[in-house]
Design a protein around this motif. Structure first.
Motif, PDB file in Angstrom:
ATOM      1  N   CYS A  10      -0.335  -5.487  -6.755  1.00  0.00           N
ATOM      2  CA  CYS A  10      -1.203  -4.320  -6.683  1.00  0.00           C
ATOM      3  C   CYS A  10      -2.188  -4.347  -7.838  1.00  0.00           C
ATOM      4  CB  CYS A  10      -0.376  -3.043  -6.681  1.00  0.00           C
ATOM      5  SG  CYS A  10       0.456  -2.821  -5.114  1.00  0.00           S
ATOM      6  N   GLU A  33      -5.486  -4.447  11.986  1.00  0.00           N
ATOM      7  CA  GLU A  33      -4.195  -3.979  11.476  1.00  0.00           C
ATOM      8  C   GLU A  33      -4.090  -4.278   9.978  1.00  0.00           C
ATOM      9  OE1 GLU A  33      -1.068  -5.375  14.117  1.00  0.00           O
ATOM     10  OE2 GLU A  33       0.382  -5.057  12.495  1.00  0.00           O
ATOM     11  N   ALA A  41      -3.928  -1.551   6.836  1.00  0.00           N
ATOM     12  CA  ALA A  41      -2.806  -1.571   5.898  1.00  0.00           C
ATOM     13  C   ALA A  41      -3.308  -1.786   4.473  1.00  0.00           C
ATOM     14  CB  ALA A  41      -1.814  -2.670   6.286  1.00  0.00           C
ATOM     15  N   MET A  52      -4.813   1.368   2.963  1.00  0.00           N
ATOM     16  CA  MET A  52      -3.779   2.303   2.492  1.00  0.00           C
ATOM     17  C   MET A  52      -3.174   1.790   1.198  1.00  0.00           C
ATOM     18  SD  MET A  52      -1.860   3.821   5.811  1.00  0.00           S
ATOM     19  CE  MET A  52      -1.579   2.335   6.760  1.00  0.00           C
ATOM     20  N   SER A  53      -3.025   0.461   1.112  1.00  0.00           N
ATOM     21  CA  SER A  53      -2.474  -0.143  -0.090  1.00  0.00           C
ATOM     22  C   SER A  53      -3.405   0.113  -1.280  1.00  0.00           C
ATOM     23  CB  SER A  53      -2.309  -1.648   0.136  1.00  0.00           C
ATOM     24  OG  SER A  53      -1.713  -2.260  -0.975  1.00  0.00           O
ATOM     25  N   GLU A  56       4.400   2.489  -3.021  1.00  0.00           N
ATOM     26  CA  GLU A  56       3.641   2.730  -1.792  1.00  0.00           C
ATOM     27  C   GLU A  56       2.611   1.610  -1.581  1.00  0.00           C
ATOM     28  OE1 GLU A  56       4.668   5.059   0.010  1.00  0.00           O
ATOM     29  OE2 GLU A  56       3.108   5.418   1.514  1.00  0.00           O
ATOM     30  N   CYS A  57       2.011   1.196  -2.656  1.00  0.00           N
ATOM     31  CA  CYS A  57       1.027   0.119  -2.600  1.00  0.00           C
ATOM     32  C   CYS A  57       1.661  -1.150  -2.046  1.00  0.00           C
ATOM     33  CB  CYS A  57       0.464  -0.142  -4.002  1.00  0.00           C
ATOM     34  SG  CYS A  57      -0.664  -1.546  -4.082  1.00  0.00           S
ATOM     35  N   LYS A  65       4.356  -1.370  -0.249  1.00  0.00           N
ATOM     36  CA  LYS A  65       4.817  -1.154   1.122  1.00  0.00           C
ATOM     37  C   LYS A  65       3.678  -1.493   2.099  1.00  0.00           C
ATOM     38  CE  LYS A  65       5.832   2.596   3.784  1.00  0.00           C
ATOM     39  NZ  LYS A  65       5.689   4.033   3.762  1.00  0.00           N
ATOM     40  N   HIS A  66       2.502  -0.940   1.823  1.00  0.00           N
ATOM     41  CA  HIS A  66       1.362  -1.206   2.705  1.00  0.00           C
ATOM     42  C   HIS A  66       0.862  -2.638   2.551  1.00  0.00           C
ATOM     43  CE1 HIS A  66       1.282   2.855   4.083  1.00  0.00           C
ATOM     44  NE2 HIS A  66       1.139   3.340   2.866  1.00  0.00           N
ATOM     45  N   ASP A 118       2.878  -4.703   4.784  1.00  0.00           N
ATOM     46  CA  ASP A 118       2.422  -4.533   6.165  1.00  0.00           C
ATOM     47  C   ASP A 118       1.183  -5.391   6.413  1.00  0.00           C
ATOM     48  OD1 ASP A 118       4.440  -2.802   6.737  1.00  0.00           O
ATOM     49  OD2 ASP A 118       3.228  -0.988   6.512  1.00  0.00           O
ATOM     50  N   ALA A 119       0.286  -5.375   5.446  1.00  0.00           N
ATOM     51  CA  ALA A 119      -0.936  -6.176   5.563  1.00  0.00           C
ATOM     52  C   ALA A 119      -0.581  -7.655   5.642  1.00  0.00           C
ATOM     53  CB  ALA A 119      -1.848  -5.918   4.369  1.00  0.00           C
TER      54      ALA A 119
END
Ligand SMILES: [Cu+2]
Length: 80
Positions: free
Chosen positions: A24, A47, A51, A54-55, A66-67, A69-70, A73-74
């Protein structure tokens, strides 16, 4: 040769958790932007972009969990 490959694998396995926590940051976000820009699958690209957005937002708020997590996903959308 085989032994060297295994040692390299171990080094990556050991280093990854620490490395993953440090994704991050602006440098990696730029890397992600570049990688996503090169994606050819439009649906996956969308997608991954969503993601990553949001990150980035979580990173700005200083929320590393949270960073990540997204970010994960990315990465998944990118096939990583
Ligand atoms: Cu990433």
């Amino acid at each position: 040769m085989l032994r060297m490959g295994f040692a390299a694998f171990l080094a990556i396995a050991v280093l990854s958790p620490a490395y993953a926590q440090d994704l991050c940051n602006d440098a990696h976000m730029k890397q992600m932007d570049d990688m996503i820009a090169k994606m050819t699958d439009a649906a996956k690209k969308k997608e991954a972009t969503a993601a990553l957005d949001m990150s980035k937002a979580a990173m700005k708020m200083g929320d590393k969990a949270e960073c990540m997590k997204h970010m994960n996903d990315a990465h998944k959308a990118m096939g990583l």
